[in-house]
Design a protein around this motif. Structure first.
Motif, short mmCIF file in Angstrom:
data_model
loop_
_atom_site.label_atom_id
_atom_site.label_comp_id
_atom_site.label_asym_id
_atom_site.label_seq_id
_atom_site.Cartn_x
_atom_site.Cartn_y
_atom_site.Cartn_z
N ILE A 169 0.81 -1.02 0.10
CA ILE A 169 0.12 -0.26 -0.04
C ILE A 169 1.01 1.31 -0.18
N THR A 170 0.62 2.20 -0.83
CA THR A 170 1.38 3.45 -0.95
C THR A 170 0.29 4.69 -1.08
N ILE A 171 0.48 5.54 -0.38
CA ILE A 171 -0.29 6.88 -0.39
C ILE A 171 0.38 7.59 -1.46
N VAL A 172 -0.38 8.16 -2.64
CA VAL A 172 -0.08 8.80 -3.59
C VAL A 172 -0.81 10.11 -3.87
N GLY A 173 -1.52 10.46 -2.82
CA GLY A 173 -2.24 11.91 -2.84
C GLY A 173 -2.71 12.12 -1.44
N PRO A 174 -3.34 13.22 -1.26
CA PRO A 174 -3.82 13.68 -0.13
C PRO A 174 -4.93 12.69 0.37
N ALA A 175 -5.85 12.20 -0.59
CA ALA A 175 -6.87 11.51 -0.46
C ALA A 175 -6.92 10.08 -1.26
N VAL A 176 -5.90 9.77 -1.71
CA VAL A 176 -5.93 8.37 -2.30
C VAL A 176 -4.56 7.60 -2.20
N ALA A 177 -4.86 6.19 -2.18
CA ALA A 177 -3.69 5.11 -2.11
C ALA A 177 -3.94 4.32 -2.82
N ALA A 178 -2.42 3.65 -3.41
CA ALA A 178 -2.77 2.54 -4.29
C ALA A 178 -2.33 1.07 -3.41
N TYR A 179 -3.31 0.18 -3.65
CA TYR A 179 -2.88 -1.12 -2.85
C TYR A 179 -3.03 -2.37 -3.78
N LYS A 180 -2.22 -3.29 -3.17
CA LYS A 180 -2.33 -4.70 -3.63
C LYS A 180 -2.77 -5.52 -2.87
N LYS A 181 -3.65 -6.49 -2.98
CA LYS A 181 -4.27 -7.47 -2.06
C LYS A 181 -4.77 -8.64 -2.92
N LYS A 182 -4.23 -9.68 -2.57
CA LYS A 182 -4.43 -11.15 -3.13
C LYS A 182 -4.31 -10.96 -4.90
N GLY A 183 -3.22 -10.28 -5.25
CA GLY A 183 -2.74 -10.11 -6.53
C GLY A 183 -3.75 -9.08 -7.34
N ASN A 184 -4.81 -8.51 -6.73
CA ASN A 184 -5.49 -7.44 -7.40
C ASN A 184 -5.03 -5.94 -6.77
N VAL A 185 -4.99 -4.94 -7.62
CA VAL A 185 -4.53 -3.66 -7.38
C VAL A 185 -5.67 -2.47 -7.87
N GLY A 186 -5.74 -1.76 -7.01
CA GLY A 186 -6.70 -0.76 -6.81
C GLY A 186 -6.27 0.48 -6.08
N LEU A 187 -7.42 1.66 -5.92
CA LEU A 187 -7.06 2.59 -4.97
C LEU A 187 -8.14 2.77 -4.12
N LEU A 188 -7.85 3.41 -3.02
CA LEU A 188 -8.66 3.63 -1.74
C LEU A 188 -8.43 4.82 -1.23
N ASN A 189 -9.29 5.38 -0.29
CA ASN A 189 -9.17 6.77 0.33
C ASN A 189 -8.44 6.34 1.61
N PRO A 190 -7.31 6.81 2.07
CA PRO A 190 -6.57 6.46 3.15
C PRO A 190 -6.93 6.95 4.43
N ASN A 191 -8.04 8.20 4.38
CA ASN A 191 -8.39 8.70 5.41
C ASN A 191 -9.76 7.93 5.86
N THR A 192 -10.45 7.26 4.81
CA THR A 192 -11.60 6.63 5.49
C THR A 192 -11.49 5.23 5.22
N GLY A 193 -10.69 4.58 4.25
CA GLY A 193 -10.65 3.36 4.03
C GLY A 193 -11.37 2.70 2.98
N GLU A 194 -12.16 3.75 2.24
CA GLU A 194 -13.14 3.31 1.36
C GLU A 194 -12.44 3.25 0.11
N PRO A 195 -12.89 2.12 -0.84
CA PRO A 195 -12.35 2.03 -2.04
C PRO A 195 -12.85 3.01 -3.19
N LEU A 196 -11.97 3.29 -4.01
CA LEU A 196 -12.08 4.42 -5.07
C LEU A 196 -12.23 3.82 -6.27
N LEU A 197 -11.23 2.80 -6.56
CA LEU A 197 -11.25 2.05 -8.09
C LEU A 197 -10.82 0.87 -8.00
#
Length: 435
Positions: A169-197
């Motif tokens: 998991i890497t924070i790439v913006g004030p309200a977005v982080a890129a993650y990898k989980k079980k081989g899948n990659v997406g974006l989430l909000n690091p302040n709330t933990g909600e998925p974005l993409l």
């Protein structure tokens, strides 16, 4: 009365004489005898006296001289045999002890085959990971007993926003982080933990910051059935939402001497360009290759640019700086923007070399066989100059001295010019400073 006492004495004296008249015993068979010279002789086994036995020759003097006479000779020989047996026993005992000692030594000196357990300093720990942060959240890594981390998010009060469950998991913006989980990659909000993409991406590349993350570009990638990667460059819009900028066949994230850069190759044109960390274009995608020269001077970084010629086979190179300025046009076979430091770039075309300064001006034409940057020391200062070599039509070599602006300081001569020969020309030379 005297006769009575003498009668027993007479009988005792006369007894041996009487015994001589007793006839010998007959019919007795001798089966063995003992000879002091030959030892025990068993006649039934066919044994006989040795040929050198003194008794065979009818004499015992030799036996007595060799072994002694009677009882002493017999005891001496048995004493020697006993000592020999004791010596043999001691020798066997010593041999057994030696083997036992050697076995013990081998046991305690044998190289150990036990594997040492790997030292895992972070096993079982939970700590902040340097994978970026926002004003209210940070990435944490939780390590298992083998030191393998899983990543999650905590707010500033230490409460989990997302418990450790991500491979990365890497924070790439004030309200977005890129993650990898079980081989899948997406974006989430690091302040709330909600998925974005979410999508069928399987890897990502991104810049991260220790604190106060910024809206930098993130590349989401997938590997096609042909084994080649396809990268989607995601950049933040004015609201901080990430949208797709372009599709690339190559994306490299790195930092040069002046900041963070992204070199990319467009999937549609296969041309290479350069962008900054926010996706702003530095060099348009018009090159066939870009190579960072790991070199910077006076706040600028330099890249070797490659362009394919009209024949589709020949590639010529030049130099571009990180501001998009063409320092050397892409018309040369080779360029060297590192050897001379701030004093310029060496170029080569068809075996002849020349020089450009760092502002893009050609100071020496590409007509020399070789060019050398040199310097000398005088009055606590260093002075720089070029030594250029040319060859005439007869194959004879000549040398001349030039300053770093390309001005000729000496005439050409058929031997090497040395620094002591131009010490009086310091007013026309630049002070030496490699970077």
């Amino acid at each position: 009365m005297k006769r009575i006492y003498l009668l027993p004495l007479f009988l005792l004296l006369a007894l041996p004489l009487k015994a001589q008249d007793i006839p010998p015993v007959t019919g007795v068979k001798i089966v063995a005898t003992y000879c002091r010279h030959c030892g025990l002789i068993e006649f039934e086994k066919g044994e006989t006296h040795r040929s050198d036995c003194p008794y065979v020759n009818g004499s015992s003097s030799a036996d007595e001289r060799s072994y002694g006479s009677g009882r002493d000779s017999y005891e001496d020989r048995h004493e020697s045999a006993w000592e020999a047996r004791q010596a043999a026993k001691e020798a066997k005992k010593a041999e057994r002890e030696a083997k036992k000692t050697a076995k013990a030594v081998e046991k305690y000196t044998r190289t150990s085959t036990h594997k040492l357990k790997d030292y895992v300093p972070n096993a079982g720990k939970t700590m902040v990971a340097l994978n970026g942060a926002t004003a209210s959240a940070s990435v944490y890594a939780k390590y298992d007993k083998n030191g393998v981390p899983t990543y999650g998010l905590k707010n500033n009060s230490g409460k989990w926003i997302r418990k450790p469950q991500y491979q990365a998991i890497t924070i790439v913006g004030p309200a977005v982080a890129a993650y990898k989980k079980k081989g899948n990659v997406g974006l989430l909000n690091p302040n709330t933990g909600e998925p974005l993409l979410e999508g069928d991406y399987d890897h990502y590349k991104a810049f991260y910051y220790p604190d106060n993350a910024r809206n930098t570009v993130v590349a989401l990638g997938r590997t096609g059935s042909n084994g080649k990667d396809e990268w989607h460059l995601m950049r933040a819009d004015e609201n901080g939402n990430y949208v797709e900028g372009m599709v690339c066949s190559m994306a490299e994230f790195y930092e040069d001497g002046t900041g963070r850069k992204i070199a990319y190759r467009r999937a549609d044109t296969q041309k290479v360009g350069l962008a900054d960390e926010f996706g702003k274009e530095i060099l348009p995608p018009v090159f066939d290759g870009l190579k960072y020269l790991e070199y910077s001077v006076d706040g600028s970084s330099y890249y070797q640019a490659q362009m394919l010629q009209a024949d589709g086979k020949t590639s010529l190179v030049g130099v571009i700086d990180d501001k998009g300025r063409v320092v050397v046009p892409c018309t040369y076979d080779k360029v060297d923007a590192k050897s001379w430091g701030k004093y310029g770039i060496c170029v080569e075309k068809q075996g002849k070399v020349g020089a450009y300064d760092m502002n893009g001006q050609q100071v020496l034409p590409d007509t020399f066989d070789s060019l050398e940057l040199d310097h000398f020391w005088k009055d606590d200062r260093h002075w720089a100059y070029f030594r250029g070599w040319v060859t005439d039509e007869n194959g004879k070599r000549y040398c001349a001295i030039f300053n770093t602006s390309g001005e000729q300081i000496t005439d050409f001569k058929d031997e090497r010019w040395y620094s002591f020969e131009i010490e009086d020309q310091t007013s026309r030379l630049e002070e030496y400073r490699i970077y």
